[in-house]
Design a protein around this motif. Sequence first.
Motif, PDB file in Angstrom:
ATOM      1  N   GLY A  54       0.824  -1.215   0.000  1.00  0.00           N
ATOM      2  CA  GLY A  54       0.000   0.000   0.000  1.00  0.00           C
ATOM      3  C   GLY A  54       0.850   1.254   0.000  1.00  0.00           C
ATOM      4  O   GLY A  54       2.086   1.190  -0.020  1.00  0.00           O
ATOM      5  N   THR A  55       0.200   2.393   0.068  1.00  0.00           N
ATOM      6  CA  THR A  55       0.934   3.664   0.037  1.00  0.00           C
ATOM      7  C   THR A  55       1.690   3.883   1.344  1.00  0.00           C
ATOM      8  O   THR A  55       2.807   4.399   1.333  1.00  0.00           O
ATOM      9  N   ASN A  97      -1.017  -3.761  -5.133  1.00  0.00           N
ATOM     10  CA  ASN A  97      -0.146  -2.621  -4.861  1.00  0.00           C
ATOM     11  C   ASN A  97      -0.829  -1.284  -5.077  1.00  0.00           C
ATOM     12  O   ASN A  97      -1.789  -1.176  -5.836  1.00  0.00           O
ATOM     13  N   GLN A  98      -0.240  -0.266  -4.381  1.00  0.00           N
ATOM     14  CA  GLN A  98      -0.574   1.122  -4.705  1.00  0.00           C
ATOM     15  C   GLN A  98      -0.296   1.261  -6.210  1.00  0.00           C
ATOM     16  O   GLN A  98       0.736   0.810  -6.708  1.00  0.00           O
ATOM     17  N   ARG A  99      -1.214   1.901  -6.911  1.00  0.00           N
ATOM     18  CA  ARG A  99      -1.071   1.962  -8.358  1.00  0.00           C
ATOM     19  C   ARG A  99      -0.372   3.273  -8.773  1.00  0.00           C
ATOM     20  O   ARG A  99      -0.155   4.137  -7.940  1.00  0.00           O
ATOM     21  N   GLU A 100      -0.048   3.401 -10.017  1.00  0.00           N
ATOM     22  CA  GLU A 100       0.492   4.629 -10.635  1.00  0.00           C
ATOM     23  C   GLU A 100       1.884   5.046 -10.145  1.00  0.00           C
ATOM     24  O   GLU A 100       2.569   5.822 -10.796  1.00  0.00           O
ATOM     25  N   TRP A 130       1.944   8.029  -6.507  1.00  0.00           N
ATOM     26  CA  TRP A 130       0.733   8.424  -7.236  1.00  0.00           C
ATOM     27  C   TRP A 130       0.215   9.794  -6.838  1.00  0.00           C
ATOM     28  O   TRP A 130      -0.340  10.523  -7.647  1.00  0.00           O
ATOM     29  N   TYR A 165      -1.641  12.451 -11.769  1.00  0.00           N
ATOM     30  CA  TYR A 165      -1.869  11.211 -10.993  1.00  0.00           C
ATOM     31  C   TYR A 165      -1.277   9.975 -11.701  1.00  0.00           C
ATOM     32  O   TYR A 165      -0.697   9.103 -11.069  1.00  0.00           O
ATOM     33  N   ASP A 187      -4.279  -2.306  -6.328  1.00  0.00           N
ATOM     34  CA  ASP A 187      -5.037  -2.556  -5.087  1.00  0.00           C
ATOM     35  C   ASP A 187      -6.533  -2.268  -5.217  1.00  0.00           C
ATOM     36  O   ASP A 187      -7.357  -2.959  -4.610  1.00  0.00           O
ATOM     37  N   GLN A 188      -6.894  -1.272  -6.017  1.00  0.00           N
ATOM     38  CA  GLN A 188      -8.330  -0.969  -6.123  1.00  0.00           C
ATOM     39  C   GLN A 188      -9.073  -2.018  -6.942  1.00  0.00           C
ATOM     40  O   GLN A 188     -10.218  -2.365  -6.644  1.00  0.00           O
ATOM     41  N   GLY A 216      -9.048   3.893   1.874  1.00  0.00           N
ATOM     42  CA  GLY A 216      -7.679   3.701   2.359  1.00  0.00           C
ATOM     43  C   GLY A 216      -7.028   5.065   2.471  1.00  0.00           C
ATOM     44  O   GLY A 216      -7.629   5.995   3.013  1.00  0.00           O
ATOM     45  N   THR A 217      -5.813   5.202   1.933  1.00  0.00           N
ATOM     46  CA  THR A 217      -5.151   6.507   1.900  1.00  0.00           C
ATOM     47  C   THR A 217      -6.059   7.481   1.162  1.00  0.00           C
ATOM     48  O   THR A 217      -6.326   8.597   1.586  1.00  0.00           O
ATOM     49  N   GLY A 218      -6.547   7.037  -0.008  1.00  0.00           N
ATOM     50  CA  GLY A 218      -7.568   7.771  -0.758  1.00  0.00           C
ATOM     51  C   GLY A 218      -8.839   6.932  -0.751  1.00  0.00           C
ATOM     52  O   GLY A 218      -8.898   5.886  -0.109  1.00  0.00           O
ATOM     53  N   PHE A 263     -11.496   5.082  -3.405  1.00  0.00           N
ATOM     54  CA  PHE A 263     -11.596   4.717  -4.809  1.00  0.00           C
ATOM     55  C   PHE A 263     -12.849   3.875  -4.997  1.00  0.00           C
ATOM     56  O   PHE A 263     -13.007   2.830  -4.356  1.00  0.00           O
TER      57      PHE A 263
HETATM   58  O1  G3P Z   1      -4.419   4.761  -7.168  1.00  0.00           O
HETATM   59  C1  G3P Z   1      -3.842   4.865  -5.900  1.00  0.00           C
HETATM   60  C2  G3P Z   1      -4.257   3.714  -5.034  1.00  0.00           C
HETATM   61  O2  G3P Z   1      -3.875   2.519  -5.619  1.00  0.00           O
HETATM   62  C3  G3P Z   1      -3.734   3.898  -3.621  1.00  0.00           C
HETATM   63  O3  G3P Z   1      -4.357   3.022  -2.770  1.00  0.00           O
HETATM   64  O4  G3P Z   1      -4.836   1.944  -0.640  1.00  0.00           O
HETATM   65  O5  G3P Z   1      -2.917   3.445  -0.761  1.00  0.00           O
HETATM   66  O6  G3P Z   1      -5.238   4.362  -0.873  1.00  0.00           O
HETATM   67  P1  G3P Z   1      -4.314   3.228  -1.157  1.00  0.00           P
END
Ligand code: G3P
Length: 495
Positions: free
Chosen positions: A16-17, A84-87, A106, A138, A245-246, A266-268, A270
């Motif tokens: 994750g982030t 995983n955290q994407r981008e 991201w 992003y 992850d999303q 989560g952090t954001g 989605f």
């Molecule tokens: O696109 C960003 C996303 O994958 C971050 O996820 O769980 O860290 O909020 P999270």
Amino acid sequence: MRGNALAEKIIVIDEGTTSTRTMLFGADGIPLGSAQREIRQHYPGPGLVEHDAAEIWEATLACTREMITQAGGADHVAAIGITNQRETVVFWDRTTGEPLAPAIVWQDRRSAADCAALKEAGHERAVQAKSGLLLDPYFSGSKIGWALKNWPQLHEANDRLAVGTVESYLVFRLTGGVHVSDASNASRTQLMDINGAGGWDADLCALLGVPTPLLPEITGCTTRVGTTDPALFGGAIPICGMAGDQQAATIGQACLSPGQTKATFGTGAFILSASGTVRPVSNHRLLATVLVQEGDVRSYALEGSVFVAGSLIKWLRDGLGLLANAGESEGLARSVADNGGVYLVPALTGLGAPHWRPDALAAISGLSFATTKAHVARAALEAQAYQAQDLKSAFAADGVDWAELRIDGGMAANDWMVQDLADVLNLTVERPDFVESTALGAAMLAATGAGLYPDLASAAASMRGTATRFTPALEPEKRKTRLAGWQSALAKVLG
Ligand code: G3P
């Protein structure tokens, strides 16, 4: 269920982030153990967010080893799944696996000017038609383009330079050199044509300044991409489940049929609605993205990405010192009768869907001497529901009406916030009793890839657990007043 009885456990790496987590699952989806390490966030300047990929790798290695020990050794593990955290993009040396530069996260806005220039030049429509995404810093592509222009060491590395998102880097390190990315992660780079054959698109790569030889090969999400280097874990474990992850959370919530929708706080935050095998097209500033690819069969989702959710509570705690811990926000929200007219628009890293304003700044409005920290905490929690409501309207305008919403993520543990979400959305909200949907989704993918289930739908049906439902209970007038208050606070931020 099929396969070798000894090796029917699944390890998931959930990168994750803010933390690296590994989880051990039984093939039936029952969680058996977990390990976690925080990942340091580096903020070298306004709008800049970086990670150290070497730290991510070390944490992954340590946490995975813990799960292998709990499993009883590598022989007991049928497969590893990665989510995983994407981008976020990693730049590394193909000969050593060592990072050559900071990973650009991201949330980072450094390529905002490049994206604005491309938008100004009229490229957004064509970019959206191919990638499903809008022009915003992003996404990975403009970050890679920025790095190649600004970090000379990447040029000096020549053919040794490899680029990829986080799962790609982890697979490279775990296997000792396989350079791949799954289609769900690849679809977040803005370099992939998500239509048709689904490869890297030469025009998108040229527009964003990314030479294709640097990029990984795109694979399916249940494809066996390689096995772990035996020197790492005392055995060669297949890696055969990968998704951003999303997308993994959407799968973990078994939102696979068109219209089924999940929100991860989560952090954001989605929100993804499954679209089936027909690629969605948004006319209301939402994203079309790959949900999952099994073999060559790709299915899609419509997505609304909100950049700040749990990170807002973390900021109230660490940045402002308003909370001793995140859990305190629930008690504070309950301690006041209403928000006291306070609204918090959490544009701490610009605004994502449906506004896409990287320049927007956060604001707390409606303050008076009567305002207490409880009102601010409540406004922060209420903001989650308002942001979700704005997305609900955009999804509906795009023809996707949510029948109910399945939620998960760290913030979903807050009962007050979940009830408020149901109230503001005027919708039934369902929360799984095991809230780690992201890890569960990756376990479903890995179990499918390992042949423990014939396909993802069967894995999802067997591995998903029970859930609790929250039904809306807010009077319509109160809802209307609150939403009007939010819209006026938002309008001030958007200018
Ligand atoms: O696109 C960003 C996303 O994958 C971050 O996820 O769980 O860290 O909020 P999270």
